[in-house]
Design a protein around this motif. Structure first.
Motif, short mmCIF file in Angstrom:
data_model
loop_
_atom_site.label_atom_id
_atom_site.label_comp_id
_atom_site.label_asym_id
_atom_site.label_seq_id
_atom_site.Cartn_x
_atom_site.Cartn_y
_atom_site.Cartn_z
N ARG A 49 32.55 71.82 -66.37
CA ARG A 49 33.02 70.83 -65.59
C ARG A 49 33.90 69.69 -66.11
N PHE A 70 44.60 79.48 -56.82
CA PHE A 70 43.94 77.86 -56.97
C PHE A 70 43.43 77.71 -55.44
N GLN A 81 36.39 81.06 -55.88
CA GLN A 81 37.73 80.32 -56.33
C GLN A 81 38.12 79.06 -57.67
N HIS A 82 39.35 78.78 -57.76
CA HIS A 82 40.26 79.01 -58.39
C HIS A 82 39.74 79.73 -59.62
N ARG A 121 38.73 80.68 -65.38
CA ARG A 121 37.91 79.18 -66.26
C ARG A 121 36.65 79.93 -67.19
N HIS A 146 43.47 72.19 -65.48
CA HIS A 146 42.71 71.05 -63.64
C HIS A 146 42.27 69.75 -65.05
N TYR A 166 40.59 66.99 -66.66
CA TYR A 166 39.96 65.71 -65.74
C TYR A 166 39.99 64.63 -66.86
N LYS A 196 44.84 67.46 -48.39
CA LYS A 196 43.43 68.12 -48.16
C LYS A 196 42.29 67.76 -47.51
N ASP A 237 41.87 63.71 -52.82
CA ASP A 237 42.43 64.73 -52.71
C ASP A 237 43.63 65.57 -52.11
N VAL A 255 48.33 68.32 -58.55
CA VAL A 255 47.23 67.73 -57.51
C VAL A 255 46.87 66.24 -58.18
N TRP A 304 42.66 63.78 -58.13
CA TRP A 304 41.67 64.12 -57.32
C TRP A 304 40.25 63.79 -57.83
N LYS A 318 30.59 63.18 -52.20
CA LYS A 318 30.95 64.67 -52.68
C LYS A 318 30.97 64.21 -54.24
N GLU A 356 46.28 67.08 -62.22
CA GLU A 356 46.32 68.30 -62.72
C GLU A 356 48.01 69.48 -62.23
C1 BG6 Z 1 40.58 70.53 -57.23
C2 BG6 Z 1 40.83 70.71 -55.75
O1 BG6 Z 1 41.54 71.20 -57.90
O2 BG6 Z 1 39.09 71.18 -57.89
C3 BG6 Z 1 39.80 70.14 -55.12
O3 BG6 Z 1 42.05 70.15 -55.00
C4 BG6 Z 1 38.32 70.43 -55.52
O4 BG6 Z 1 39.75 70.66 -53.56
C5 BG6 Z 1 38.30 70.06 -57.24
O5 BG6 Z 1 36.94 70.22 -55.20
C6 BG6 Z 1 37.21 70.86 -57.52
O6 BG6 Z 1 37.07 72.44 -57.93
P1 BG6 Z 1 35.83 73.06 -58.16
O7 BG6 Z 1 35.74 74.40 -58.28
O8 BG6 Z 1 35.77 72.49 -59.40
O9 BG6 Z 1 34.81 72.69 -57.65
#
Ligand code: BG6
Length: 304
Positions: A66, A76, A85-86, A90, A162, A164, A187, A208, A251, A253, A259, A278
């Protein structure tokens, strides 16, 4: 001063191996990348950490890290519910090689190709080449997605860096320049498409969005400001030579209060310290023909 790289086992983080690319002793300029996910987790420029990694990130070699710059491929989100997811890039273990020395920049290259494990969830041959390049003021990350010559056919994919970004102050002090006039998929409202009217984009709630580029209308380089002072630019590009014109979407976010608290590896209050900007090819799934390669790249440059 020369660049050098080494691999270190991080006992404080589950014994995972990371590559450290540093200029000189690394106190002024350094980047760290875990082989797990080829995830950049730290970028020091002028002695200051520029990327956000959650204090609650899980370092078990299974869950995506994270923070930093996880690599999103081949999907994605989760349009294909049989795939994670994603995607799996990764959470895969990558190979690496170093190409640094007495030059203006230091580079590390990571590779991942299809295996019995990836073929089970995504039945395509592929080769990923990920280059991380460090200069005193910038970090360039380039992902090349290749469909090998002679493979069974084209594959559809999405890819995203992605990123950060660690904020110098708090999220409410952030301003972003560059989105005005561009359409975005929200989103937060089931994918409604709007046009960004603001010259200066700020965040004061869960956000988002996918800001959309097209080959004719491309989002420009973005400038991030904190308390009014520009601190970073985010440049990006996407292309697939000799196949079709492409441009990188972005993106945008931030998890905000609820959340953030609901994600165990992010945690209450963490939303204040980061924004995700992103670059990616995500608005559509792009078909990569056999023998072709999709390139996605971002360059982060510090301004203060
Ligand atoms: C972003 C998405 O790129 O990643 C969000 O647009 C998502 O919808 C976020 O919540 C985090 O995703 P993950 O899978 O790393 O928790």
């Amino acid at each position: 001063m020369a660049y050098s790289c080494s691999v270190v086992q991080d006992d404080a983080r589950g014994g995972l191996a990371k590559v450290v690319l540093a200029k000189g002793d690394g106190s002024e300029s350094r980047v760290e990348i875990y082989l797990f996910g080829a995830t950049v987790t730290s970028w020091i420029s002028s002695g200051v950490e520029r990327l956000f990694v959650s204090d609650k990130a899980v370092w078990n070699g299974e869950k995506a890290i994270r923070g930093g710059i996880p690599l999103v491929f081949p999907q994605f989100g989760q349009p294909d519910t049989t795939l994670a997811q994603h995607g799996f890039a990764r959470t895969s273990l990558w190979d690496w090689s170093c190409s640094c020395g007495e030059s203006e920049s230091g580079k590390v290259v990571f590779t991942l190709k299809d295996s019995a494990v990836t073929q089970r969830v995504w039945p395509h041959a592929f080769q990923l080449l990920y280059t991380v390049e460090l200069t005193p003021a910038s970090l360039r990350c380039q992902l090349l997605v290749r469909n090998p010559e002679g493979s069974a056919g084209s594959f559809p994919c999405q890819a995203l860096l992605h990123t950060y970004v660690r904020l110098p102050h708090e999220i409410t002090d952030l301003k972003v320049l560059g989105f005005q006039g561009h359409r975005y998929v929200d989103k937060m409202t089931a994918g409604e498409v709007h046009e960004e009217t603001r010259e200066i984009v700020t965040i004061d709630c869960e956000t988002d969005r996918i800001y959309l580029s097209s080959s004719s209308v491309e989002i420009p380089d973005l400038t991030l400001l904190s308390k009014g002072a520009p601190f970073m630019t985010v440049a990006k590009k996407a292309f697939m030579e000799d196949v079709q014109p492409l441009a990188a979407d972005v993106v945008f976010w931030n998890a905000w209060v609820d959340k953030s608290a609901s994600l165990p590896d992010l945690g209450e209050g963490a939303y204040k310290s980061y924004v995700c900007v992103e670059p990616g090819v995500v608005s559509d799934r792009v078909e990569v023909p056999s023998g072709a390669a999709l390139t996605l790249e971002t360059t982060l440059t510090v301004l203060s």
